[in-house]
Scaffold this motif. Structure first.
Motif, PDB file in Angstrom:
ATOM      1  N   PRO A   1      -1.174 -11.552  15.114  1.00 50.57           N
ATOM      2  CA  PRO A   1      -1.226 -10.111  15.740  1.00 50.57           C
ATOM      3  C   PRO A   1      -2.158  -9.429  14.880  1.00 50.57           C
ATOM      4  O   PRO A   1      -1.871  -9.255  13.492  1.00 50.57           O
ATOM      5  N   SER A   2      -2.491  -8.293  15.388  1.00 51.87           N
ATOM      6  CA  SER A   2      -3.215  -7.180  14.706  1.00 51.87           C
ATOM      7  C   SER A   2      -2.173  -6.437  13.792  1.00 51.87           C
ATOM      8  O   SER A   2      -0.892  -6.238  14.180  1.00 51.87           O
ATOM      9  N   GLY A   3      -2.521  -6.207  12.683  1.00 48.45           N
ATOM     10  CA  GLY A   3      -1.555  -5.674  11.702  1.00 48.45           C
ATOM     11  C   GLY A   3      -0.671  -6.523  10.978  1.00 48.45           C
ATOM     12  O   GLY A   3       0.271  -6.155  10.206  1.00 48.45           O
ATOM     13  N   SER A   4      -0.915  -7.837  11.090  1.00 43.27           N
ATOM     14  CA  SER A   4       0.032  -8.887  10.604  1.00 43.27           C
ATOM     15  C   SER A   4      -0.184  -9.086   8.848  1.00 43.27           C
ATOM     16  O   SER A   4       0.458  -9.744   8.275  1.00 43.27           O
ATOM     17  N   GLY A   5      -1.441  -8.700   8.573  1.00 44.26           N
ATOM     18  CA  GLY A   5      -1.932  -8.984   7.124  1.00 44.26           C
ATOM     19  C   GLY A   5      -3.090  -9.632   6.925  1.00 44.26           C
ATOM     20  O   GLY A   5      -3.317 -10.230   5.852  1.00 44.26           O
ATOM     21  N   LYS A   6      -3.644 -10.070   7.965  1.00 46.19           N
ATOM     22  CA  LYS A   6      -4.886 -11.141   8.004  1.00 46.19           C
ATOM     23  C   LYS A   6      -6.029 -10.699   7.040  1.00 46.19           C
ATOM     24  O   LYS A   6      -6.494 -11.329   5.896  1.00 46.19           O
ATOM     25  N   THR A   7      -6.461  -9.329   7.018  1.00 38.39           N
ATOM     26  CA  THR A   7      -7.478  -8.953   6.586  1.00 38.39           C
ATOM     27  C   THR A   7      -7.038  -8.635   5.007  1.00 38.39           C
ATOM     28  O   THR A   7      -7.924  -9.126   4.043  1.00 38.39           O
ATOM     29  N   THR A   8      -5.844  -8.312   4.842  1.00 43.17           N
ATOM     30  CA  THR A   8      -5.323  -7.991   3.264  1.00 43.17           C
ATOM     31  C   THR A   8      -5.251  -9.429   2.730  1.00 43.17           C
ATOM     32  O   THR A   8      -5.843  -9.538   1.520  1.00 43.17           O
TER      33      THR A   8
ATOM     34  N   TYR B   1       0.710  -1.304  -0.080  1.00 47.15           N
ATOM     35  CA  TYR B   1       0.115   0.026  -0.028  1.00 47.15           C
ATOM     36  C   TYR B   1       0.810   1.420   0.085  1.00 47.15           C
ATOM     37  O   TYR B   1       1.850   1.097   0.583  1.00 47.15           O
TER      38      TYR B   1
ATOM     39  N   ALA C   1       2.113  -5.138   3.066  1.00 45.52           N
ATOM     40  CA  ALA C   1       1.049  -5.654   4.033  1.00 45.52           C
ATOM     41  C   ALA C   1       1.167  -7.223   3.776  1.00 45.52           C
ATOM     42  O   ALA C   1       1.273  -7.938   4.932  1.00 45.52           O
TER      43      ALA C   1
ATOM     44  N   VAL D   1       3.904   0.575   2.362  1.00 48.23           N
ATOM     45  CA  VAL D   1       3.495  -0.244   3.493  1.00 48.23           C
ATOM     46  C   VAL D   1       3.572  -1.613   2.748  1.00 48.23           C
ATOM     47  O   VAL D   1       2.647  -1.869   1.804  1.00 48.23           O
TER      48      VAL D   1
ATOM     49  N   LEU E   1       1.246   4.640   1.081  1.00 45.73           N
ATOM     50  CA  LEU E   1       0.711   5.816   2.281  1.00 45.73           C
ATOM     51  C   LEU E   1       1.640   7.136   2.177  1.00 45.73           C
ATOM     52  O   LEU E   1       2.656   7.110   2.776  1.00 45.73           O
TER      53      LEU E   1
HETATM   54  P1  ADP Z   1      -4.670  -7.508  10.110  1.00 47.92           P
HETATM   55  O1  ADP Z   1      -6.076  -7.947   9.620  1.00 47.92           O
HETATM   56  O2  ADP Z   1      -3.851  -8.706  10.442  1.00 47.92           O
HETATM   57  O3  ADP Z   1      -4.894  -6.636  11.314  1.00 47.92           O
HETATM   58  P2  ADP Z   1      -4.244  -5.708   7.604  1.00 47.92           P
HETATM   59  O4  ADP Z   1      -4.372  -6.642   6.754  1.00 47.92           O
HETATM   60  O5  ADP Z   1      -5.309  -4.862   8.190  1.00 47.92           O
HETATM   61  O6  ADP Z   1      -3.790  -6.716   9.232  1.00 47.92           O
HETATM   62  O7  ADP Z   1      -3.054  -4.838   7.548  1.00 47.92           O
HETATM   63  C1  ADP Z   1      -1.699  -5.335   7.399  1.00 47.92           C
HETATM   64  C2  ADP Z   1      -0.691  -4.073   7.033  1.00 47.92           C
HETATM   65  O8  ADP Z   1      -1.119  -3.216   6.262  1.00 47.92           O
HETATM   66  C3  ADP Z   1      -0.894  -3.160   8.395  1.00 47.92           C
HETATM   67  O9  ADP Z   1       0.339  -2.540   8.618  1.00 47.92           O
HETATM   68  C4  ADP Z   1      -1.764  -2.157   7.832  1.00 47.92           C
HETATM   69  O10 ADP Z   1      -1.520  -0.740   8.639  1.00 47.92           O
HETATM   70  C5  ADP Z   1      -1.407  -1.933   6.229  1.00 47.92           C
HETATM   71  N1  ADP Z   1      -2.525  -1.682   5.770  1.00 47.92           N
HETATM   72  C6  ADP Z   1      -4.061  -2.388   5.595  1.00 47.92           C
HETATM   73  N2  ADP Z   1      -4.786  -1.747   4.594  1.00 47.92           N
HETATM   74  C7  ADP Z   1      -3.941  -0.575   4.224  1.00 47.92           C
HETATM   75  C8  ADP Z   1      -4.622   0.512   3.304  1.00 47.92           C
HETATM   76  N3  ADP Z   1      -5.655   0.449   2.692  1.00 47.92           N
HETATM   77  N4  ADP Z   1      -3.461   1.612   3.201  1.00 47.92           N
HETATM   78  C9  ADP Z   1      -2.462   1.573   3.976  1.00 47.92           C
HETATM   79  N5  ADP Z   1      -1.960   0.460   4.495  1.00 47.92           N
HETATM   80  C10 ADP Z   1      -2.692  -0.397   4.644  1.00 47.92           C
END
Ligand code: ADP
Ligand code: MG
Length: 252
Positions: A42-49, A14, A23, A21, A16
């Motif tokens: 953990p939070s921020g590890s990339g699960k949602t991505t 991503y 992800a 970043v 920013l």
């Molecule tokens: P999780 O779901 O494990 O908490 P995410 O997949 O949401 O993790 O995020 C992984 C990393 O990518 C984090 O550092 C987050 O800040 C970054 N990130 C996620 N989405 C975006 C975005 N749309 N723009 C910039 N950074 C992003």
């Protein structure tokens, strides 16, 4: 056996401002049909991505993603929307129900895109899946007339209504109390066993992880370990090789 999801050397970056970043960093994995897979980290590890990429609601920066051995990396937005409407169900941490629609209308909603289904077909599916999640008598309730656990059950019925090959659930129990969260996991597991639907869910809760039979641990956007669990036994974990230890990428 062929994979329901296959990911080859996928990264997602991503932008920013002037910062990049990363992800996800060079992810390779294959998911067999019918598994109940937890993605933990953990939070921020990339699960949602990762879930968004598998769900075809986001594109990788590099690498390839195959759904049922069909490469989706270069498909158009419209082709992806069609693929989602037939193959993928989504469950979210915050339920994401439409507040002005009843439970039944929420379940019907993703079916409206399906021109091959008549109104009667849609009604049958709505009744069937509301019954599976135990909410037949709440069909006419709006989300604000339902408890958190009931809302997530509606979301499960909505995800199942398209009869997807894969259900993706991003921290489905994070907004529920412990007991309700475990109930929701048990319901998902029952559906996984009875309908054979592949479930892929993210969590950072060990209690939730222990309901799974496959595990992918991620940290800082990279896979740290894979786990497999047979009925009534403990996790057998295999550490993933670090990206640097793998052969260089093919250039295409
Ligand atoms: P999780 O779901 O494990 O908490 P995410 O997949 O949401 O993790 O995020 C992984 C990393 O990518 C984090 O550092 C987050 O800040 C970054 N990130 C996620 N989405 C975006 C975005 N749309 N723009 C910039 N950074 C992003
Ligand atoms: Mg997340």
């Amino acid at each position: 056996m062929s994979s329901v999801v296959r990911i080859e050397r996928v990264s997602r970056e991503y932008q920013l401002g002037d910062q990049t970043v990363r992800a996800l960093n060079d992810i390779t994995l294959a998911i067999e049909p019918g598994v109940f897979l937890a993605i933990s980290g953990p939070s921020g590890s990339g699960k949602t991505t990762l879930l968004n990429l598998i769900g075809c609601i986001d594109h990788p920066s590099s690498g390839d993603i195959y759904i049922n051995e069909d490469n989706v990396s270069h498909k158009s937005a419209n082709e992806l929307a069609d693929l989602r409407a037939r193959s993928i169900g989504f469950i979210f941490q915050t339920f994401n129900l439409l507040p002005v629609l009843s439970a039944a209308e929420n379940v019907e909603y993703p079916l409206l895109r399906r021109k091959d289904l008549t109104a009667a077909d849609r009604q049958r599916r709505v009744d069937y899946f509301l019954n599976i999640v135990g909410l037949s008598s709440y069909a006419n309730n709006r989300p604000n007339q339902l408890s958190g656990g009931q809302r997530q059950r509606v979301a499960i019925a909505r995800a199942l209504a398209v009869k997807p090959a894969i259900v993706l659930a991003d921290e489905p129990t994070a907004n529920l109390d412990k007991a309700t969260g475990i109930d929701i996991l048990r319901l998902m597991k029952k559906i996984n066993e009875h309908l054979g639907t592949t479930f892929i869910f993210s969590t950072h809760d060990q209690k939730v992880i222990d309901h799974a039979n496959r595990l992918i641990k991620i940290e800082d956007g990279a896979i740290k370990a894979f786990g497999i669990r047979r009925p009534k036994s403990n996790w057998q974990m295999v550490r993933a090789p670090s990206p640097a230890a793998r052969p260089a990428a093919h250039h295409s």
